[in-house]
Structures are given as C-alpha cells and as structure tokens.
Design a protein around this motif. Structure first.
Motif, PDB file in Angstrom:
ATOM      1  N   LEU A 245       0.821  -1.209   0.000  1.00  0.00           N
ATOM      2  CA  LEU A 245       0.000   0.000   0.000  1.00  0.00           C
ATOM      3  C   LEU A 245       0.856   1.260   0.000  1.00  0.00           C
ATOM      4  O   LEU A 245       0.444   2.310  -0.506  1.00  0.00           O
ATOM      5  N   THR A 246       2.060   1.154   0.568  1.00  0.00           N
ATOM      6  CA  THR A 246       2.938   2.317   0.647  1.00  0.00           C
ATOM      7  C   THR A 246       3.784   2.484  -0.618  1.00  0.00           C
ATOM      8  O   THR A 246       3.949   3.607  -1.136  1.00  0.00           O
ATOM      9  N   PHE A 247       4.287   1.400  -1.142  1.00  0.00           N
ATOM     10  CA  PHE A 247       5.292   1.518  -2.203  1.00  0.00           C
ATOM     11  C   PHE A 247       4.859   0.997  -3.578  1.00  0.00           C
ATOM     12  O   PHE A 247       5.451   1.380  -4.597  1.00  0.00           O
ATOM     13  N   ALA A 248       3.873   0.102  -3.631  1.00  0.00           N
ATOM     14  CA  ALA A 248       3.499  -0.491  -4.924  1.00  0.00           C
ATOM     15  C   ALA A 248       2.424   0.340  -5.623  1.00  0.00           C
ATOM     16  O   ALA A 248       1.493   0.827  -4.983  1.00  0.00           O
ATOM     17  N   MET A 249       2.566   0.492  -6.920  1.00  0.00           N
ATOM     18  CA  MET A 249       1.582   1.231  -7.708  1.00  0.00           C
ATOM     19  C   MET A 249       0.476   0.268  -8.140  1.00  0.00           C
ATOM     20  O   MET A 249       0.228   0.027  -9.320  1.00  0.00           O
ATOM     21  N   LEU A 250      -0.185  -0.311  -7.135  1.00  0.00           N
ATOM     22  CA  LEU A 250      -1.245  -1.278  -7.383  1.00  0.00           C
ATOM     23  C   LEU A 250      -2.513  -0.806  -6.692  1.00  0.00           C
ATOM     24  O   LEU A 250      -2.464  -0.142  -5.653  1.00  0.00           O
ATOM     25  N   SER A 251      -3.648  -1.185  -7.247  1.00  0.00           N
ATOM     26  CA  SER A 251      -4.920  -0.861  -6.603  1.00  0.00           C
ATOM     27  C   SER A 251      -5.109  -1.770  -5.391  1.00  0.00           C
ATOM     28  O   SER A 251      -4.429  -2.796  -5.242  1.00  0.00           O
ATOM     29  N   VAL A 252      -6.038  -1.397  -4.529  1.00  0.00           N
ATOM     30  CA  VAL A 252      -6.338  -2.227  -3.352  1.00  0.00           C
ATOM     31  C   VAL A 252      -6.781  -3.611  -3.796  1.00  0.00           C
ATOM     32  O   VAL A 252      -6.392  -4.619  -3.201  1.00  0.00           O
ATOM     33  N   LYS A 253      -7.579  -3.660  -4.867  1.00  0.00           N
ATOM     34  CA  LYS A 253      -8.037  -4.951  -5.377  1.00  0.00           C
ATOM     35  C   LYS A 253      -6.862  -5.796  -5.844  1.00  0.00           C
ATOM     36  O   LYS A 253      -6.787  -7.006  -5.552  1.00  0.00           O
ATOM     37  N   GLU A 254      -5.919  -5.209  -6.553  1.00  0.00           N
ATOM     38  CA  GLU A 254      -4.750  -5.958  -7.043  1.00  0.00           C
ATOM     39  C   GLU A 254      -3.882  -6.449  -5.883  1.00  0.00           C
ATOM     40  O   GLU A 254      -3.348  -7.564  -5.919  1.00  0.00           O
ATOM     41  N   ILE A 255      -3.735  -5.615  -4.868  1.00  0.00           N
ATOM     42  CA  ILE A 255      -2.957  -6.026  -3.684  1.00  0.00           C
ATOM     43  C   ILE A 255      -3.647  -7.202  -2.998  1.00  0.00           C
ATOM     44  O   ILE A 255      -2.991  -8.168  -2.585  1.00  0.00           O
ATOM     45  N   ALA A 256      -4.966  -7.124  -2.897  1.00  0.00           N
ATOM     46  CA  ALA A 256      -5.720  -8.217  -2.272  1.00  0.00           C
ATOM     47  C   ALA A 256      -5.472  -9.522  -3.012  1.00  0.00           C
ATOM     48  O   ALA A 256      -5.182 -10.559  -2.396  1.00  0.00           O
ATOM     49  N   TYR A 257      -5.578  -9.496  -4.348  1.00  0.00           N
ATOM     50  CA  TYR A 257      -5.349 -10.716  -5.121  1.00  0.00           C
ATOM     51  C   TYR A 257      -3.908 -11.219  -4.978  1.00  0.00           C
ATOM     52  O   TYR A 257      -3.664 -12.434  -4.886  1.00  0.00           O
ATOM     53  N   SER A 258      -2.950 -10.295  -4.953  1.00  0.00           N
ATOM     54  CA  SER A 258      -1.544 -10.705  -4.854  1.00  0.00           C
ATOM     55  C   SER A 258      -1.232 -11.372  -3.518  1.00  0.00           C
ATOM     56  O   SER A 258      -0.281 -12.148  -3.403  1.00  0.00           O
ATOM     57  N   LEU A 259      -2.026 -11.028  -2.505  1.00  0.00           N
ATOM     58  CA  LEU A 259      -1.816 -11.613  -1.173  1.00  0.00           C
ATOM     59  C   LEU A 259      -2.655 -12.867  -0.948  1.00  0.00           C
ATOM     60  O   LEU A 259      -2.700 -13.395   0.168  1.00  0.00           O
ATOM     61  N   GLY A 260      -3.321 -13.331  -2.013  1.00  0.00           N
ATOM     62  CA  GLY A 260      -4.051 -14.583  -1.902  1.00  0.00           C
ATOM     63  C   GLY A 260      -5.489 -14.456  -1.467  1.00  0.00           C
ATOM     64  O   GLY A 260      -6.132 -15.462  -1.148  1.00  0.00           O
ATOM     65  N   PHE A 261      -6.034 -13.256  -1.458  1.00  0.00           N
ATOM     66  CA  PHE A 261      -7.430 -13.060  -1.099  1.00  0.00           C
ATOM     67  C   PHE A 261      -8.293 -13.139  -2.355  1.00  0.00           C
ATOM     68  O   PHE A 261      -8.071 -12.392  -3.319  1.00  0.00           O
ATOM     69  N   ASP A 262      -9.289 -14.004  -2.354  1.00  0.00           N
ATOM     70  CA  ASP A 262     -10.193 -14.114  -3.497  1.00  0.00           C
ATOM     71  C   ASP A 262     -11.211 -12.987  -3.511  1.00  0.00           C
ATOM     72  O   ASP A 262     -11.733 -12.634  -4.566  1.00  0.00           O
ATOM     73  N   ASP A 263     -11.475 -12.435  -2.333  1.00  0.00           N
ATOM     74  CA  ASP A 263     -12.489 -11.392  -2.204  1.00  0.00           C
ATOM     75  C   ASP A 263     -11.837 -10.121  -1.668  1.00  0.00           C
ATOM     76  O   ASP A 263     -11.437 -10.066  -0.499  1.00  0.00           O
ATOM     77  N   PRO A 264     -11.706  -9.067  -2.496  1.00  0.00           N
ATOM     78  CA  PRO A 264     -11.097  -7.817  -2.024  1.00  0.00           C
ATOM     79  C   PRO A 264     -11.816  -7.222  -0.809  1.00  0.00           C
ATOM     80  O   PRO A 264     -11.181  -6.593   0.042  1.00  0.00           O
TER      81      PRO A 264
END
Length: 288
Positions: A245-264
């Motif tokens: 959330l601090t350094f990656a240019m990713l949306s919250v939804k993309e971060i959720a998926y990258s961390l293994g969450f199926d549901d943002p």
C-alpha cells in the motif's frame, strides 16, 4: 515466622546418635500417624530417596511446591527444607542414608554428585521397575542379618542413585535444550512463512512442514514471537500489505489478489481488523 526444625530422621531430635548409615520405612508407616502430612523440616546430615508406587500428593522442596503421583521419586539433599502431603491411599518407601555415603557410593568424576546436589522430583517412566526392584531389595535386607547384607544393600543403593542421577541429567538436558529448540522452530517457521504466506494460511500446514503438532507450534510462537501461530501468519500478511500500500503502484483490489485473497472486500475487513484503518485510509496516511 517459626524456625524450621532440624531432625536426624522425621521426628527424632538431632541430638539422637545414629550408629548406622541407613534407615528405610514405608510412606504410610509414619505419614499415617500425622494425618498424611509431614511438616516442613530439614535433615542436617541425611540424604533421602522417596519412591511412590501409588497415590498422589505434594512435596515442598526448598521454595518449590511439586505435585507427586505414582511412578515418581523424590531425592532430598542434606540441609534442604522439605515437607510432604500424601493422599491416604499412598504407598511406597523412604530410604534415608548419610549424605557422605552418597558421595562415597557415587564415584568422583561421574558427574552425578552435582546433579543430586539439589532436591529432585523425578518421573520414573520406563525405569520405574528398576527403581522399585532395588527399593524392594533394600527394604527386604534392611532388618536382616544375612551374610553380605551391607554389600547387597550398597549395591542396590548404588543402582538407585545412578539411575536417578541419569534421569535428573536427562531432565536437565531437556530443560536446557528446550529454549534452543524453541528458537530453532521459530526461525524455521518464519522462513517458511516468508516463502509461503501468500498462499498458505493454515497453521496445520506449517506445523506439518516443521514436523510438530499445531499445539506445539502455538507454544513455540507464544514463547518466541509473543503471539499465536495464526497471529504470526496474520502479522506477516499485514506487513506485506502495508508495504504494498505504501510503495506499490497497485490498486487495493490488485494487492488483495496478490496476497491470496479471493475477495477484495474480505481483504479490506481483514486489514481493518488488524490495523484499525481501511487499506485506502492507510494509503492516504502513509504516502510513499
């Protein structure tokens, strides 16, 4: 506070002369006379071995209170304040011998004298039959006068002391090794967690990979990481989420998926529970 009495044996004043170096009796023989409780006292010169074959109770050994049960032995060193409380069904024997005799029987350099220098409460485990056999032999020979009586008694006393000394050594080694094992498991867990946290959230998975039970893994985490195993997994996910959330240019939804969450939405609830902020709020307060 009243002074702790010093006895030659349980109720015998210290001025009583002792011609022999050995005494043995059953636990009920004296304890039953005192309502199954032997008050705090000390023996200035005597070393005692108490072997419980039935019942339960409690031993006071110096400043420690130790629960007692069938299949346990207690060693009491000279000068140590001690006392006992037994259940009325208790069976077993107490062997009392001079402390100097213990030092004589245990060969110098064996390493056992130091281990028996402090009082011990020892679970006998598989050695219980060995201890009971030697105690029975001492009890049998004690009142007699057969040829070789003292030699046979000393032999069995030696077996008792060496066996109990070895058990005490094993207990000490296990106690010393436990913190090292805990640290090793904690380190291995954290390495696995760094590798697998995006896909593996199950405590059972990590416990299985470490070759220990889930209960054991939780003990390790509480001792070394000050949280449960599940808490450690959650902390690792939250740490990575805050970094993204601090350094990656990713949306919250993309971060959720990258961390293994199926549901943002579930990721948002998870993150808020652990940080007190939604992912969006956190990102606004912590710009890169």
């Amino acid at each position: 506070m009243s002074a702790v009495p010093t006895y030659a044996l349980y109720g015998e004043a210290d001025h009583t002369a002792y011609a022999n170096w050995l005494h043995c009796e059953s636990i009920p023989a004296r304890s039953a006379l005192f309502d199954w409780e032997i008050g705090l006292h000390r023996h200035q010169h005597f070393f005692q071995i108490l072997n419980m074959t039935r019942g339960q109770g409690e031993a006071r050994l110096g400043s420690r209170s130790v629960p007692l049960a069938s299949g346990m032995a207690v060693t009491v060193t000279p000068g140590i304040v001690h006392g006992f409380r037994f259940s009325p069904d208790t069976e077993g024997h107490v062997i009392t011998l001079l402390g100097e005799q213990v030092n004589r029987i245990l060969a110098p350099g064996s390493g056992l004298q130091a281990l028996l220098a402090e009082p011990q409460a020892i679970a006998l485990g598989d050695t219980a039959p060995v201890i009971e056999h030697s105690v029975a032999a001492v009890v049998r020979e004690f009142p007699g006068s057969a040829p070789g009586r003292l030699g046979l008694i000393e032999a069995h006393i030696g077996i008792l002391l060496i066996t109990l000394g070895r058990l005490a050594a094993e207990t000490a080694e296990q106690a010393e090794a436990a913190p090292n094992r805990t640290a090793r498991y904690a380190m291995q867990f954290r390495i696995l967690l760094d590798q697998m946290f995006r896909t593996e959230r199950s405590v059972a998975f990590y416990a299985d990979r470490l070759g220990i039970s889930e209960v054991h893994l939780n003990r390790v985490c509480r001792a070394a990481l000050k949280t449960s195993a599940l808490g450690a997994i959650s902390q690792r996910i939250v740490l990575e989420a805050t970094r993204d959330l601090t350094f990656a240019m990713l949306s919250v939804k993309e971060i959720a998926y990258s961390l293994g969450f199926d549901d943002p939405a579930y990721f948002t609830r998870f993150f808020t529970k652990h940080t007190g902020l939604t992912p969006t709020q956190f990102r606004k307060r912590n710009p890169a």
